[in-house]
Motif scaffolding. Structure first.
Motif, PDB file in Angstrom:
ATOM      1  N   ALA A  50       8.108 -14.290  17.799  1.00 19.42           N
ATOM      2  CA  ALA A  50       7.974 -12.834  17.824  1.00 19.42           C
ATOM      3  C   ALA A  50       8.612 -12.206  16.587  1.00 19.42           C
ATOM      4  CB  ALA A  50       8.613 -12.270  19.093  1.00 19.42           C
ATOM      5  N   PHE A  51       9.740 -12.746  16.147  1.00 17.81           N
ATOM      6  CA  PHE A  51      10.410 -12.235  14.952  1.00 17.81           C
ATOM      7  C   PHE A  51       9.592 -12.520  13.700  1.00 17.81           C
ATOM      8  CE2 PHE A  51      13.460 -12.747  11.453  1.00 17.81           C
ATOM      9  CZ  PHE A  51      14.034 -11.496  11.471  1.00 17.81           C
ATOM     10  N   THR A  52       9.023 -13.704  13.602  1.00 18.78           N
ATOM     11  CA  THR A  52       8.219 -14.071  12.442  1.00 18.78           C
ATOM     12  C   THR A  52       6.900 -13.314  12.417  1.00 18.78           C
ATOM     13  OG1 THR A  52       9.203 -16.267  12.566  1.00 18.78           O
ATOM     14  CG2 THR A  52       7.271 -16.047  11.190  1.00 18.78           C
ATOM     15  N   ALA A  53       6.360 -12.969  13.570  1.00 24.23           N
ATOM     16  CA  ALA A  53       5.079 -12.261  13.624  1.00 24.23           C
ATOM     17  C   ALA A  53       5.181 -10.871  13.004  1.00 24.23           C
ATOM     18  CB  ALA A  53       4.600 -12.145  15.066  1.00 24.23           C
ATOM     19  N   ARG A  54       6.377 -10.281  13.005  1.00 24.55           N
ATOM     20  CA  ARG A  54       6.539  -8.961  12.394  1.00 24.55           C
ATOM     21  C   ARG A  54       6.405  -9.026  10.880  1.00 24.55           C
ATOM     22  NH1 ARG A  54      11.971  -7.480  14.472  1.00 24.55           N
ATOM     23  NH2 ARG A  54      11.827  -8.746  16.313  1.00 24.55           N
ATOM     24  N   ARG A  55       6.789 -10.153  10.280  1.00 26.95           N
ATOM     25  CA  ARG A  55       6.736 -10.285   8.825  1.00 26.95           C
ATOM     26  C   ARG A  55       5.428 -10.900   8.342  1.00 26.95           C
ATOM     27  NH1 ARG A  55      11.889 -13.499   7.389  1.00 26.95           N
ATOM     28  NH2 ARG A  55      11.127 -14.683   9.151  1.00 26.95           N
ATOM     29  N   ALA A  56       4.692 -11.570   9.211  1.00 30.71           N
ATOM     30  CA  ALA A  56       3.459 -12.237   8.812  1.00 30.71           C
ATOM     31  C   ALA A  56       2.258 -11.335   9.076  1.00 30.71           C
ATOM     32  CB  ALA A  56       3.308 -13.548   9.581  1.00 30.71           C
ATOM     33  N   ASP A  57       1.175 -11.633   8.384  1.00 31.57           N
ATOM     34  CA  ASP A  57      -0.060 -10.896   8.618  1.00 31.57           C
ATOM     35  C   ASP A  57      -0.622 -11.237   9.988  1.00 31.57           C
ATOM     36  OD1 ASP A  57       0.136  -9.820   6.097  1.00 31.57           O
ATOM     37  OD2 ASP A  57      -1.084 -11.395   5.173  1.00 31.57           O
ATOM     38  N   ALA A  58      -1.395 -10.320  10.542  1.00 27.20           N
ATOM     39  CA  ALA A  58      -2.019 -10.569  11.845  1.00 27.20           C
ATOM     40  C   ALA A  58      -3.066 -11.666  11.695  1.00 27.20           C
ATOM     41  CB  ALA A  58      -2.658  -9.291  12.372  1.00 27.20           C
ATOM     42  N   MET A  59      -3.095 -12.558  12.658  1.00 26.36           N
ATOM     43  CA  MET A  59      -4.059 -13.647  12.638  1.00 26.36           C
ATOM     44  C   MET A  59      -5.214 -13.308  13.564  1.00 26.36           C
ATOM     45  SD  MET A  59      -1.344 -16.767  12.675  1.00 26.36           S
ATOM     46  CE  MET A  59      -2.506 -18.034  12.235  1.00 26.36           C
ATOM     47  N   ALA A  60      -6.225 -14.146  13.552  1.00 26.20           N
ATOM     48  CA  ALA A  60      -7.416 -13.868  14.360  1.00 26.20           C
ATOM     49  C   ALA A  60      -7.092 -13.877  15.851  1.00 26.20           C
ATOM     50  CB  ALA A  60      -8.511 -14.887  14.048  1.00 26.20           C
ATOM     51  N   GLN A  61      -6.148 -14.707  16.277  1.00 29.09           N
ATOM     52  CA  GLN A  61      -5.845 -14.762  17.702  1.00 29.09           C
ATOM     53  C   GLN A  61      -5.127 -13.508  18.194  1.00 29.09           C
ATOM     54  OE1 GLN A  61      -4.422 -17.857  16.135  1.00 29.09           O
ATOM     55  NE2 GLN A  61      -2.246 -17.551  16.268  1.00 29.09           N
ATOM     56  N   ASP A  62      -4.599 -12.691  17.266  1.00 24.09           N
ATOM     57  CA  ASP A  62      -3.976 -11.430  17.647  1.00 24.09           C
ATOM     58  C   ASP A  62      -5.004 -10.326  17.869  1.00 24.09           C
ATOM     59  OD1 ASP A  62      -1.421 -12.515  17.497  1.00 24.09           O
ATOM     60  OD2 ASP A  62      -1.319 -12.167  15.345  1.00 24.09           O
ATOM     61  N   ASN A  63      -6.241 -10.557  17.457  1.00 26.93           N
ATOM     62  CA  ASN A  63      -7.316  -9.582  17.609  1.00 26.93           C
ATOM     63  C   ASN A  63      -8.166  -9.957  18.819  1.00 26.93           C
ATOM     64  OD1 ASN A  63      -9.331  -7.713  17.308  1.00 26.93           O
ATOM     65  ND2 ASN A  63     -10.079  -8.506  15.348  1.00 26.93           N
ATOM     66  N   LYS A  64      -8.330  -9.044  19.746  1.00 22.65           N
ATOM     67  CA  LYS A  64      -9.089  -9.336  20.969  1.00 22.65           C
ATOM     68  C   LYS A  64     -10.585  -9.509  20.700  1.00 22.65           C
ATOM     69  CE  LYS A  64      -5.900  -6.951  23.973  1.00 22.65           C
ATOM     70  NZ  LYS A  64      -5.457  -7.706  25.078  1.00 22.65           N
ATOM     71  N   ASP A  65     -11.097  -8.927  19.608  1.00 22.59           N
ATOM     72  CA  ASP A  65     -12.520  -9.014  19.293  1.00 22.59           C
ATOM     73  C   ASP A  65     -12.836 -10.107  18.276  1.00 22.59           C
ATOM     74  OD1 ASP A  65     -12.984  -6.841  20.960  1.00 22.59           O
ATOM     75  OD2 ASP A  65     -12.559  -5.416  19.348  1.00 22.59           O
ATOM     76  N   ALA A  66     -11.918 -11.022  18.016  1.00 18.05           N
ATOM     77  CA  ALA A  66     -12.121 -12.040  16.989  1.00 18.05           C
ATOM     78  C   ALA A  66     -13.000 -13.178  17.503  1.00 18.05           C
ATOM     79  CB  ALA A  66     -10.775 -12.601  16.549  1.00 18.05           C
ATOM     80  N   ASP A  67     -13.665 -13.831  16.564  1.00 17.73           N
ATOM     81  CA  ASP A  67     -14.453 -15.028  16.863  1.00 17.73           C
ATOM     82  C   ASP A  67     -13.673 -16.263  16.449  1.00 17.73           C
ATOM     83  OD1 ASP A  67     -17.465 -13.391  15.759  1.00 17.73           O
ATOM     84  OD2 ASP A  67     -16.644 -13.583  17.791  1.00 17.73           O
ATOM     85  N   VAL A  68     -14.135 -17.420  16.898  1.00 16.71           N
ATOM     86  CA  VAL A  68     -13.481 -18.674  16.541  1.00 16.71           C
ATOM     87  C   VAL A  68     -13.558 -18.905  15.035  1.00 16.71           C
ATOM     88  CG1 VAL A  68     -13.562 -21.171  16.857  1.00 16.71           C
ATOM     89  CG2 VAL A  68     -13.927 -19.671  18.795  1.00 16.71           C
ATOM     90  N   ALA A  69     -14.663 -18.535  14.416  1.00 15.12           N
ATOM     91  CA  ALA A  69     -14.876 -18.775  12.989  1.00 15.12           C
ATOM     92  C   ALA A  69     -13.998 -17.905  12.095  1.00 15.12           C
ATOM     93  CB  ALA A  69     -16.338 -18.537  12.648  1.00 15.12           C
TER      94      ALA A  69
END
Length: 132
Positions: A50-69
């Motif tokens: 959780a601490f590292t996620a604040r400093r890192a860019d959002a990944m695809a798994q953080d987006n509810k509308d993301a695809d596997v690709a």
């Protein structure tokens, strides 16, 4: 990374509740201690993610509308021909055999582990910190 941090924090809350319930009902110290240690490990991992996620860019798994690709592509650099993990495995096996056969075996395994660890960490550094 944000979702993994939340998952581990929720898991730690569940493990804490189960540790308390198990400790009250069973009055067995070994299992209760193991559950509390599991809670501590889970909360440390969850806090770190959780601490590292604040400093890192959002990944695809953080987006509810993301695809596997959306996360396709290069994951990172992995050494294609390294013998250092093999030396660490031999040293670790000898160290664990030292618990069974005698602690004197650690005198032989510790240098193998240290050489393997040193080699793995500085595998790509030559000269003035060059990457080759």
């Amino acid at each position: 990374m944000r979702i993994q941090g939340k998952m581990f924090l929720w898991l730690s809350a569940f493990i804490l509740v189960m540790a308390i319930v198990y400790g009250v009902w069973s009055k067995e110290p070994a299992g209760t201690t193991a559950l509390f240690l599991g809670f501590g490990l889970s909360i440390m991992i969850g806090y770190y993610l959780a601490f590292t996620a604040r400093r890192a860019d959002a990944m695809a798994q953080d987006n509810k509308d993301a695809d596997v690709a959306d996360e396709a592509g290069e994951v990172g650099f992995f050494s294609p021909h390294s013998w250092q993990p093999f030396s660490l495995a031999i040293g670790g096996a000898l160290a664990f055999m030292g618990v069974v056969f005698g602690w004197w075996l650690l005198y032989f395994s510790a240098p193998i582990i240290l050489v393997g660890l040193w080699g793995w960490v500085f595998e790509y550094y030559r000269g003035e910190s060059q990457n080759q």
